[in-house]
Design a protein around this motif. Structure first.
Motif, PDB file in Angstrom:
ATOM      1  N   THR A 178      -5.821  -6.110  -0.501  1.00  0.00           N
ATOM      2  CA  THR A 178      -5.727  -6.172   0.965  1.00  0.00           C
ATOM      3  C   THR A 178      -6.455  -7.405   1.512  1.00  0.00           C
ATOM      4  O   THR A 178      -5.990  -8.027   2.471  1.00  0.00           O
ATOM      5  CB  THR A 178      -6.311  -4.903   1.601  1.00  0.00           C
ATOM      6  OG1 THR A 178      -7.661  -4.717   1.166  1.00  0.00           O
ATOM      7  CG2 THR A 178      -5.502  -3.684   1.213  1.00  0.00           C
ATOM      8  N   ALA A 179      -7.586  -7.780   0.887  1.00  0.00           N
ATOM      9  CA  ALA A 179      -8.313  -8.963   1.343  1.00  0.00           C
ATOM     10  C   ALA A 179      -7.468 -10.211   1.141  1.00  0.00           C
ATOM     11  O   ALA A 179      -7.386 -11.089   2.021  1.00  0.00           O
ATOM     12  CB  ALA A 179      -9.640  -9.091   0.596  1.00  0.00           C
ATOM     13  N   ALA A 180      -6.809 -10.298  -0.023  1.00  0.00           N
ATOM     14  CA  ALA A 180      -5.943 -11.451  -0.289  1.00  0.00           C
ATOM     15  C   ALA A 180      -4.748 -11.452   0.654  1.00  0.00           C
ATOM     16  O   ALA A 180      -4.310 -12.511   1.123  1.00  0.00           O
ATOM     17  CB  ALA A 180      -5.473 -11.410  -1.746  1.00  0.00           C
ATOM     18  N   ARG A 181      -4.230 -10.247   0.963  1.00  0.00           N
ATOM     19  CA  ARG A 181      -3.076 -10.161   1.872  1.00  0.00           C
ATOM     20  C   ARG A 181      -3.466 -10.556   3.284  1.00  0.00           C
ATOM     21  O   ARG A 181      -2.700 -11.209   3.994  1.00  0.00           O
ATOM     22  CB  ARG A 181      -2.540  -8.728   1.851  1.00  0.00           C
ATOM     23  CG  ARG A 181      -1.113  -8.600   2.360  1.00  0.00           C
ATOM     24  CD  ARG A 181      -0.161  -9.358   1.474  1.00  0.00           C
ATOM     25  NE  ARG A 181       1.180  -9.330   2.023  1.00  0.00           N
ATOM     26  CZ  ARG A 181       1.603 -10.083   3.045  1.00  0.00           C
ATOM     27  NH1 ARG A 181       0.773 -10.940   3.611  1.00  0.00           N
ATOM     28  NH2 ARG A 181       2.837  -9.996   3.475  1.00  0.00           N
ATOM     29  N   HIS A 182      -4.674 -10.164   3.706  1.00  0.00           N
ATOM     30  CA  HIS A 182      -5.174 -10.586   5.017  1.00  0.00           C
ATOM     31  C   HIS A 182      -5.301 -12.104   5.076  1.00  0.00           C
ATOM     32  O   HIS A 182      -4.970 -12.730   6.092  1.00  0.00           O
ATOM     33  CB  HIS A 182      -6.546  -9.950   5.285  1.00  0.00           C
ATOM     34  CG  HIS A 182      -6.470  -8.586   5.889  1.00  0.00           C
ATOM     35  ND1 HIS A 182      -5.909  -8.354   7.144  1.00  0.00           N
ATOM     36  CD2 HIS A 182      -6.886  -7.372   5.428  1.00  0.00           C
ATOM     37  CE1 HIS A 182      -5.979  -7.057   7.417  1.00  0.00           C
ATOM     38  NE2 HIS A 182      -6.569  -6.439   6.398  1.00  0.00           N
ATOM     39  N   GLN A 183      -5.776 -12.692   3.977  1.00  0.00           N
ATOM     40  CA  GLN A 183      -5.954 -14.136   3.939  1.00  0.00           C
ATOM     41  C   GLN A 183      -4.617 -14.844   4.057  1.00  0.00           C
ATOM     42  O   GLN A 183      -4.497 -15.864   4.729  1.00  0.00           O
ATOM     43  CB  GLN A 183      -6.647 -14.536   2.635  1.00  0.00           C
ATOM     44  CG  GLN A 183      -7.065 -15.992   2.583  1.00  0.00           C
ATOM     45  CD  GLN A 183      -7.857 -16.311   1.328  1.00  0.00           C
ATOM     46  OE1 GLN A 183      -8.014 -15.462   0.458  1.00  0.00           O
ATOM     47  NE2 GLN A 183      -8.354 -17.512   1.244  1.00  0.00           N
ATOM     48  N   CYS A 184      -3.591 -14.286   3.400  1.00  0.00           N
ATOM     49  CA  CYS A 184      -2.252 -14.884   3.507  1.00  0.00           C
ATOM     50  C   CYS A 184      -1.719 -14.768   4.931  1.00  0.00           C
ATOM     51  O   CYS A 184      -1.066 -15.677   5.439  1.00  0.00           O
ATOM     52  CB  CYS A 184      -1.291 -14.189   2.544  1.00  0.00           C
ATOM     53  SG  CYS A 184      -1.628 -14.530   0.812  1.00  0.00           S
ATOM     54  N   SER A 185      -2.004 -13.629   5.583  1.00  0.00           N
ATOM     55  CA  SER A 185      -1.509 -13.418   6.937  1.00  0.00           C
ATOM     56  C   SER A 185      -2.150 -14.374   7.938  1.00  0.00           C
ATOM     57  O   SER A 185      -1.538 -14.778   8.924  1.00  0.00           O
ATOM     58  CB  SER A 185      -1.778 -11.973   7.373  1.00  0.00           C
ATOM     59  OG  SER A 185      -1.151 -11.069   6.504  1.00  0.00           O
ATOM     60  N   SER A 186      -3.423 -14.719   7.673  1.00  0.00           N
ATOM     61  CA  SER A 186      -4.124 -15.621   8.588  1.00  0.00           C
ATOM     62  C   SER A 186      -4.212 -17.025   8.022  1.00  0.00           C
ATOM     63  O   SER A 186      -5.165 -17.747   8.266  1.00  0.00           O
ATOM     64  CB  SER A 186      -5.545 -15.089   8.836  1.00  0.00           C
ATOM     65  OG  SER A 186      -6.258 -14.987   7.611  1.00  0.00           O
TER      66      SER A 186
END
Length: 225
Positions: A80-88
């Motif tokens: 989820t942390a990596a996915r958040h980073q991709c989203s932002s």
């Protein structure tokens, strides 16, 4: 400013600053992104839930755990942390950061069908600029397949082709020790069962810093056993 002036301002040692300056910048090597094999069967489900708006790591972990996931919460939290980073991530016109030299070497030996679109475009541009790397990548993949197989019939042909490529030094080394390479391909035996003993022997040898001879090394190894 001199390296001695730069070091205290950056919190690095003088030697590190000198290496960076000599290299023209920070080290290129970056650790490849971590990947959990346990997550692979659930990637599609997690991505779908993410697109639906579920961003809570604990909730996602509970869902896939009921579906058979055997990993920890921390594994899902990292996803989820990596996915958040991709989203932002940076805006679309941001420059894509090219791989380091070490990662490029790894990409050249990878199966082209496993690469994403951006990496394929990068390698296409790389091959246009340095066509010899296309041949080197093909040779590297063929040699890896040769080592994993059990047929050494094409080994000499591979050495001949690699002699006129970027892998010439590797081909020369294999040619000098071709009997051992043939044995590695055709025989089922390896040093794997005794690697622990080999490492222990090397450790004891290095502890003595060359100050003692074979007799002491033998006695220490036998005593440790």
């Amino acid at each position: 400013m001199s390296p001695r002036q730069i070091a205290p301002r950056t919190g690095m040692s003088v030697r590190t600053v000198e290496r960076w300056l000599a290299a023209g910048g920070e080290p290129e090597h970056r650790r490849p992104p971590a990947r959990s094999v346990l997550m692979d069967p659930f990637q599609e489900y997690l991505e779908g839930r993410w697109q639906e708006g579920q961003r809570n790591g604990l909730h996602l972990w509970s869902e896939i755990k009921r579906r058979g996931f055997a990993g920890s919460k921390a594994t899902v939290y990292r996803w989820t942390a990596a996915r958040h980073q991709c989203s932002s991530a940076a805006p679309p016109n941001a420059r894509w950061r090219s791989p380091s030299r070490r990662n490029c070497a790894w990409l050249l030996s990878e199966d082209p069908t496993l690469l994403d679109e951006q990496t394929e475009q990068f390698l296409g541009h790389l091959y246009d600029c340095a066509p010899e790397l296309l041949k080197a990548g093909d040779l590297a993949r063929r040699f890896a397949a040769l080592i994993r197989g059990n047929d050494d019939a094409v080994l000499e042909q591979w050495i001949e082709e690699a002699t006129d490529s970027e892998l010439a030094s590797l081909a020369a080394g294999i040619g000098r020790d071709i009997a051992a390479v043939r044995a590695a391909i055709t025989q089922p035996w390896s040093t794997s069962p005794v690697e622990g003993h080999i490492n222990r022997l090397k450790t004891i040898k290095r502890q003595m810093y060359g100050r003692s001879g074979y007799a002491l090394l033998r006695n220490r190894l036998l005593a440790a056993a």
